[in-house]
Design a protein around this motif. Sequence first.
Motif, PDB file in Angstrom:
ATOM      1  N   ALA A 176       0.832  -1.211   0.000  1.00  0.00           N
ATOM      2  CA  ALA A 176       0.000   0.000   0.000  1.00  0.00           C
ATOM      3  C   ALA A 176       0.863   1.255   0.000  1.00  0.00           C
ATOM      4  O   ALA A 176       0.525   2.246  -0.670  1.00  0.00           O
ATOM      5  CB  ALA A 176      -0.937  -0.010   1.205  1.00  0.00           C
ATOM      6  N   LEU A 177       1.956   1.241   0.751  1.00  0.00           N
ATOM      7  CA  LEU A 177       2.850   2.403   0.738  1.00  0.00           C
ATOM      8  C   LEU A 177       3.440   2.589  -0.652  1.00  0.00           C
ATOM      9  O   LEU A 177       3.529   3.712  -1.168  1.00  0.00           O
ATOM     10  CB  LEU A 177       3.969   2.224   1.762  1.00  0.00           C
ATOM     11  CG  LEU A 177       5.058   3.298   1.687  1.00  0.00           C
ATOM     12  CD1 LEU A 177       4.514   4.639   2.124  1.00  0.00           C
ATOM     13  CD2 LEU A 177       6.272   2.912   2.515  1.00  0.00           C
ATOM     14  N   LEU A 178       3.838   1.494  -1.269  1.00  0.00           N
ATOM     15  CA  LEU A 178       4.406   1.576  -2.613  1.00  0.00           C
ATOM     16  C   LEU A 178       3.385   2.178  -3.583  1.00  0.00           C
ATOM     17  O   LEU A 178       3.715   3.063  -4.381  1.00  0.00           O
ATOM     18  CB  LEU A 178       4.813   0.165  -3.059  1.00  0.00           C
ATOM     19  CG  LEU A 178       5.936   0.030  -4.070  1.00  0.00           C
ATOM     20  CD1 LEU A 178       7.218   0.679  -3.575  1.00  0.00           C
ATOM     21  CD2 LEU A 178       6.180  -1.461  -4.358  1.00  0.00           C
ATOM     22  N   ALA A 179       2.154   1.711  -3.486  1.00  0.00           N
ATOM     23  CA  ALA A 179       1.105   2.242  -4.365  1.00  0.00           C
ATOM     24  C   ALA A 179       0.876   3.727  -4.105  1.00  0.00           C
ATOM     25  O   ALA A 179       0.677   4.514  -5.040  1.00  0.00           O
ATOM     26  CB  ALA A 179      -0.191   1.455  -4.157  1.00  0.00           C
ATOM     27  N   ARG A 180       0.907   4.127  -2.833  1.00  0.00           N
ATOM     28  CA  ARG A 180       0.703   5.543  -2.504  1.00  0.00           C
ATOM     29  C   ARG A 180       1.800   6.414  -3.067  1.00  0.00           C
ATOM     30  O   ARG A 180       1.555   7.548  -3.494  1.00  0.00           O
ATOM     31  CB  ARG A 180       0.636   5.701  -0.982  1.00  0.00           C
ATOM     32  CG  ARG A 180       0.211   7.074  -0.513  1.00  0.00           C
ATOM     33  CD  ARG A 180       0.542   7.295   0.956  1.00  0.00           C
ATOM     34  NE  ARG A 180       1.963   7.585   1.160  1.00  0.00           N
ATOM     35  CZ  ARG A 180       2.498   7.823   2.358  1.00  0.00           C
ATOM     36  NH1 ARG A 180       1.752   7.774   3.451  1.00  0.00           N
ATOM     37  NH2 ARG A 180       3.792   8.091   2.479  1.00  0.00           N
ATOM     38  N   GLN A 181       3.039   5.915  -3.058  1.00  0.00           N
ATOM     39  CA  GLN A 181       4.176   6.715  -3.499  1.00  0.00           C
ATOM     40  C   GLN A 181       4.415   6.663  -5.001  1.00  0.00           C
ATOM     41  O   GLN A 181       5.218   7.447  -5.517  1.00  0.00           O
ATOM     42  CB  GLN A 181       5.447   6.265  -2.773  1.00  0.00           C
ATOM     43  CG  GLN A 181       5.474   6.572  -1.284  1.00  0.00           C
ATOM     44  CD  GLN A 181       5.347   8.040  -0.982  1.00  0.00           C
ATOM     45  OE1 GLN A 181       4.459   8.464  -0.254  1.00  0.00           O
ATOM     46  NE2 GLN A 181       6.225   8.850  -1.564  1.00  0.00           N
ATOM     47  N   LEU A 182       3.761   5.765  -5.708  1.00  0.00           N
ATOM     48  CA  LEU A 182       4.076   5.601  -7.133  1.00  0.00           C
ATOM     49  C   LEU A 182       3.896   6.872  -7.968  1.00  0.00           C
ATOM     50  O   LEU A 182       4.728   7.139  -8.843  1.00  0.00           O
ATOM     51  CB  LEU A 182       3.278   4.448  -7.729  1.00  0.00           C
ATOM     52  CG  LEU A 182       4.064   3.133  -7.796  1.00  0.00           C
ATOM     53  CD1 LEU A 182       3.163   1.956  -8.099  1.00  0.00           C
ATOM     54  CD2 LEU A 182       5.187   3.231  -8.818  1.00  0.00           C
ATOM     55  N   PRO A 183       2.887   7.695  -7.738  1.00  0.00           N
ATOM     56  CA  PRO A 183       2.841   8.949  -8.518  1.00  0.00           C
ATOM     57  C   PRO A 183       4.082   9.806  -8.315  1.00  0.00           C
ATOM     58  O   PRO A 183       4.602  10.391  -9.277  1.00  0.00           O
ATOM     59  CB  PRO A 183       1.578   9.631  -7.984  1.00  0.00           C
ATOM     60  CG  PRO A 183       0.719   8.505  -7.510  1.00  0.00           C
ATOM     61  CD  PRO A 183       1.662   7.489  -6.943  1.00  0.00           C
ATOM     62  N   SER A 184       4.574   9.874  -7.088  1.00  0.00           N
ATOM     63  CA  SER A 184       5.806  10.620  -6.813  1.00  0.00           C
ATOM     64  C   SER A 184       7.004   9.951  -7.482  1.00  0.00           C
ATOM     65  O   SER A 184       7.857  10.631  -8.078  1.00  0.00           O
ATOM     66  CB  SER A 184       6.024  10.706  -5.295  1.00  0.00           C
ATOM     67  OG  SER A 184       7.345  11.085  -4.984  1.00  0.00           O
ATOM     68  N   MET A 185       7.067   8.638  -7.402  1.00  0.00           N
ATOM     69  CA  MET A 185       8.186   7.906  -7.987  1.00  0.00           C
ATOM     70  C   MET A 185       8.239   8.113  -9.498  1.00  0.00           C
ATOM     71  O   MET A 185       9.303   8.380 -10.079  1.00  0.00           O
ATOM     72  CB  MET A 185       8.071   6.416  -7.644  1.00  0.00           C
ATOM     73  CG  MET A 185       8.125   6.120  -6.144  1.00  0.00           C
ATOM     74  SD  MET A 185       7.585   4.440  -5.701  1.00  0.00           S
ATOM     75  CE  MET A 185       8.985   3.476  -6.288  1.00  0.00           C
ATOM     76  N   ARG A 186       7.086   7.989 -10.133  1.00  0.00           N
ATOM     77  CA  ARG A 186       7.032   8.162 -11.586  1.00  0.00           C
ATOM     78  C   ARG A 186       7.374   9.592 -11.981  1.00  0.00           C
ATOM     79  O   ARG A 186       8.078   9.827 -12.978  1.00  0.00           O
ATOM     80  CB  ARG A 186       5.646   7.788 -12.105  1.00  0.00           C
ATOM     81  CG  ARG A 186       5.292   6.334 -11.917  1.00  0.00           C
ATOM     82  CD  ARG A 186       3.891   6.004 -12.364  1.00  0.00           C
ATOM     83  NE  ARG A 186       3.766   6.014 -13.814  1.00  0.00           N
ATOM     84  CZ  ARG A 186       2.822   5.339 -14.475  1.00  0.00           C
ATOM     85  NH1 ARG A 186       1.935   4.616 -13.819  1.00  0.00           N
ATOM     86  NH2 ARG A 186       2.762   5.404 -15.781  1.00  0.00           N
ATOM     87  N   ALA A 187       6.896  10.557 -11.202  1.00  0.00           N
ATOM     88  CA  ALA A 187       7.170  11.956 -11.524  1.00  0.00           C
ATOM     89  C   ALA A 187       8.669  12.236 -11.499  1.00  0.00           C
ATOM     90  O   ALA A 187       9.181  12.994 -12.345  1.00  0.00           O
ATOM     91  CB  ALA A 187       6.437  12.867 -10.545  1.00  0.00           C
ATOM     92  N   TRP A 188       9.390  11.641 -10.543  1.00  0.00           N
ATOM     93  CA  TRP A 188      10.831  11.865 -10.484  1.00  0.00           C
ATOM     94  C   TRP A 188      11.531  11.234 -11.685  1.00  0.00           C
ATOM     95  O   TRP A 188      12.399  11.861 -12.311  1.00  0.00           O
ATOM     96  CB  TRP A 188      11.429  11.328  -9.190  1.00  0.00           C
ATOM     97  CG  TRP A 188      12.922  11.326  -9.225  1.00  0.00           C
ATOM     98  CD1 TRP A 188      13.752  10.248  -9.220  1.00  0.00           C
ATOM     99  CD2 TRP A 188      13.792  12.475  -9.317  1.00  0.00           C
ATOM    100  NE1 TRP A 188      15.066  10.627  -9.302  1.00  0.00           N
ATOM    101  CE2 TRP A 188      15.112  11.998  -9.360  1.00  0.00           C
ATOM    102  CE3 TRP A 188      13.560  13.846  -9.384  1.00  0.00           C
ATOM    103  CZ2 TRP A 188      16.216  12.855  -9.459  1.00  0.00           C
ATOM    104  CZ3 TRP A 188      14.659  14.700  -9.478  1.00  0.00           C
ATOM    105  CH2 TRP A 188      15.957  14.208  -9.508  1.00  0.00           C
ATOM    106  N   VAL A 189      11.188  10.023 -12.033  1.00  0.00           N
ATOM    107  CA  VAL A 189      11.836   9.381 -13.184  1.00  0.00           C
ATOM    108  C   VAL A 189      11.495  10.122 -14.471  1.00  0.00           C
ATOM    109  O   VAL A 189      12.349  10.297 -15.351  1.00  0.00           O
ATOM    110  CB  VAL A 189      11.444   7.895 -13.262  1.00  0.00           C
ATOM    111  CG1 VAL A 189      11.943   7.264 -14.555  1.00  0.00           C
ATOM    112  CG2 VAL A 189      12.011   7.141 -12.064  1.00  0.00           C
ATOM    113  N   ASP A 190      10.274  10.590 -14.599  1.00  0.00           N
ATOM    114  CA  ASP A 190       9.920  11.386 -15.776  1.00  0.00           C
ATOM    115  C   ASP A 190      10.739  12.677 -15.815  1.00  0.00           C
ATOM    116  O   ASP A 190      11.126  13.153 -16.899  1.00  0.00           O
ATOM    117  CB  ASP A 190       8.427  11.719 -15.760  1.00  0.00           C
ATOM    118  CG  ASP A 190       7.547  10.492 -15.971  1.00  0.00           C
ATOM    119  OD1 ASP A 190       8.079   9.435 -16.368  1.00  0.00           O
ATOM    120  OD2 ASP A 190       6.337  10.589 -15.702  1.00  0.00           O
TER     121      ASP A 190
END
Length: 942
Positions: free
Chosen positions: A537-551
């Motif tokens: 659940a934490l991973l799912a919550r952070q994924l928008p942030s994670m993707r934004a950084w890689v983008d």
Amino acid sequence: MTASVARVERPRFDHREPVGRVLGVGTGTPRLSWRIETDNAQFSQTKAQIEVTTHGSVATYLVEGDQQVLVPWPGEPLLSRQSATVRVRVASEGSWSDFSPAATVETGLLRHSDWTAAFVSPESIAGLDEPAPQVRRTFEIPGEVAHARLYATAHGIFAATVNGREVDETVLAPGWTAYEARLRYHTYDVTSLVQEGMNEIAAVLGNGWYRGYLGYMGGRAIYGDRLAFLGQLEVTTTDGRVHIVNTDSSWSARETVIVADDLYNGQATDLRRAHMAMPDCAVEVLDTDHSVLVAPDGPAMARTGVRPAQRVWTSPCGATLVDFGQNAVGWVRLTARGVGEGTEVVVRHAEVLENDELGTRPLRSAAATDRWVLDGRDSVELEPTLTLHGFRYAQVDGIPDLRAEDIEMVVVGTQLERTGWFDSSHELLNRLHENVVWSTRSNFVDLPTDCPQRDERLGWTGDIQVFGPTAMFLFDLSGLLTNWLADLSAEQLPDGTVPHVIPNCFLDGPRDPDAAAWGDAATIVPWTVYERTGDVALLARQLPSMRAWVDREAHLAGDDLLWTGGFQFGDWLDPTAPPEAPGAGKAAAEVVATAHFARSAWIVSQALAVVGDRAGAARYGDLAENVRRAWVNAYVTPSGRIVSEAQTVYALAIAWDLLSTDIQRAGAGEQLADLVRASGFRIATGFVGTPLICDALTKAGHVDLAHRLLLQTACPSWLYPVSMGATTVWERWDSMLPDGSINPGEMTSFNHYALGAVADWMQRSIAGLAPAAPGYRRVHIAPVPPQALDHASARHLSPYGEISVAWKREAGGITVSVHVPPGVEADIALPDRPLFTVGAGDHSWRSTVAASAPAAPETIRDLIDLEPAWLRVVAATTRGGISPDGEEQVLGWVRDYLDFPASFVMEAIVQQLHPHDRFGPDHPLYREVMAIVEGAAEQRAA
């Protein structure tokens, strides 16, 4: 099985330990976890029964299978203020255990509409340079109290009391978050404090992070210049009525005895003011945005221990100094006896001594000084509450003939559960590991900070990114990091840029430039938490942030996928960098940056796969592979040489599997090994390379060199600070120079955890306990004993229970003992048998370690790797007067001759000498060295 062979521990709620009642959770559906203890090696949970009691009503729920960590809440969501008591029992093939002890959870205020209180701020007092205020109100409760809760937070920090008694043991509440987006409130059980009839509720307010000095730029009152308190006291009497006492215009304010307070500068207290009439003033009701209020994800800060003074003495300048024996975080508590009214007692703090006096230069602008003006009482205990210091030593002025029994250090920090331990036969290694533990305790004060003492103490993203795995082994940081990652998401810019520090206290300055390794905390830290806890659940919550950084990284890299140019920290604090330029390390910044781009893209791909987004996983997986290929094509030769020839770039390439061919992998491994040899087995990496260097050497087949690197005591090395008496990890490899003087650089701390990240490798490789699946559902047991150690062990309290591994040398081999808790499988790798798997229980094996066949070294490289023989060569040349700087100097001389025959070693050395100092084969030193080389086979056999 029978109930007696399995015991279920008290269940946990999300990442909160069930110590008594878990209060104020921010969700109506807290996930459940439980650990199982059993003596039955065949035990395996096949189902579980969860009993939930709410308002006297009992419901049971069946969970099929072996899931026991972060199990979804089985019943209806709890409402605000609602409590539930939970018990769990488990079955193995139909036979049930007894129920666990009960654990109770209680929700906080889950809806914004549950709040009826407003922030109140003193109207005519409590300016920036004025005494700390107290806000208060009296109220009447018309009946016997059955239940009372206080929900509270502040702009600033607060210490609340009811009828003069502290509401609990926590300090410095509500801590520090990204205040504009997320302000934590705390829930307190004050049932025992509220009484029938008249009562008083009060809160002393301090500047804290909200209004005090913050950051190394001299900023102050960054979030606002008004202190304010928000309190909602709800009291239920035995007749069922609920009485609510809110912060509103009926409250009043007055000054206190605390005349100044600041986290950096300290607290000043005038006890004489307690005898003065402090006039009340009105409070102003402020506009209140309840939408930013959030419940805590982890434990609060508190006094976590006490350390008595080890020594009290007089310095050369006549000052009274105190040594508490351990660099830590907190404050001093002391008793002043027989000191007259008006006397000022001053306590200054520092981490080290220099020239036998308090070494305060590393504090920079932080005064780190507490002051009291006494009121003439015969005996008074002095203890601050609105400040925080990092120190081992204190200077006390104003108390003549101070006694050791009258002063102690109060250790302050987040109430973290210890989960990891390491021990070995090597005392310096044990002290190093203990130093890492203390630096972790010192720098996880509500959030992961860089240092606890100077005018900084910020949540640097790069530090926690590299140290996360070590920290997660040692302590349960899941709740604290869950909170910090929410702050990171809140403060990440719309284009994906991650500020260098979280929370970002440089709000009014220019935006931080994107920086590799630091910005990559957005991907690496949540992945680390997932790996160590299994929290999808934490991973799912952070994924928008994670993707934004890689983008964002992809945008910065452009079409060629190479992140070049712009600002970078690089391999921060590489020891080759000059003191005034810690980012000027040897590793090429673009090589480091693009490697992190590849790594973060790979992590996002893996995370998307975990949450079931196959299309997203494929997209970022392709990106990661394309970046990796671009990195190899741009920076790596076909033989495995990497641009900038720095240990760090090779460590990144090997540890993160960035290379394309077996030839490149083998070549890079050999080149890294040669760089380590040429460095004299001294550290040559900074923040980026240090966590990976030993893993890379191990992976490349050079674990013996990793052991020599770890066990080095000369500067720079991990054990050099230990040999200098350090009790925490230093920021710089040479924060203190060999002569006992402090490093001349402006930035020098003696309590930084980042370079202690090697402890994770010590635990995984030397002891042999490594996670192999998220949440330690599977572990890899593969100890690699250094020759210098006779035994080593590690223990980790995983979400499933304690896992331990210990090995000790016995004649001709080692004995390995392992404990595996129910729910976990362990893959065992021993040197004399194929990989095999075991389940729960206690296991022990004897493993034969074959002795290496004696062989004369063929090359100078081989001679260096035969440590006893090589050290004899170094000792002979040092004794002979030609290498006064020892091993590092000799290795520097022979580094270009590693492939030459071992018998050429003296010729290689002679080539470096001044012509007048050269000598031939008849010289006694020449003959001595050659005799050592010729006898190297016997040395190796021994």
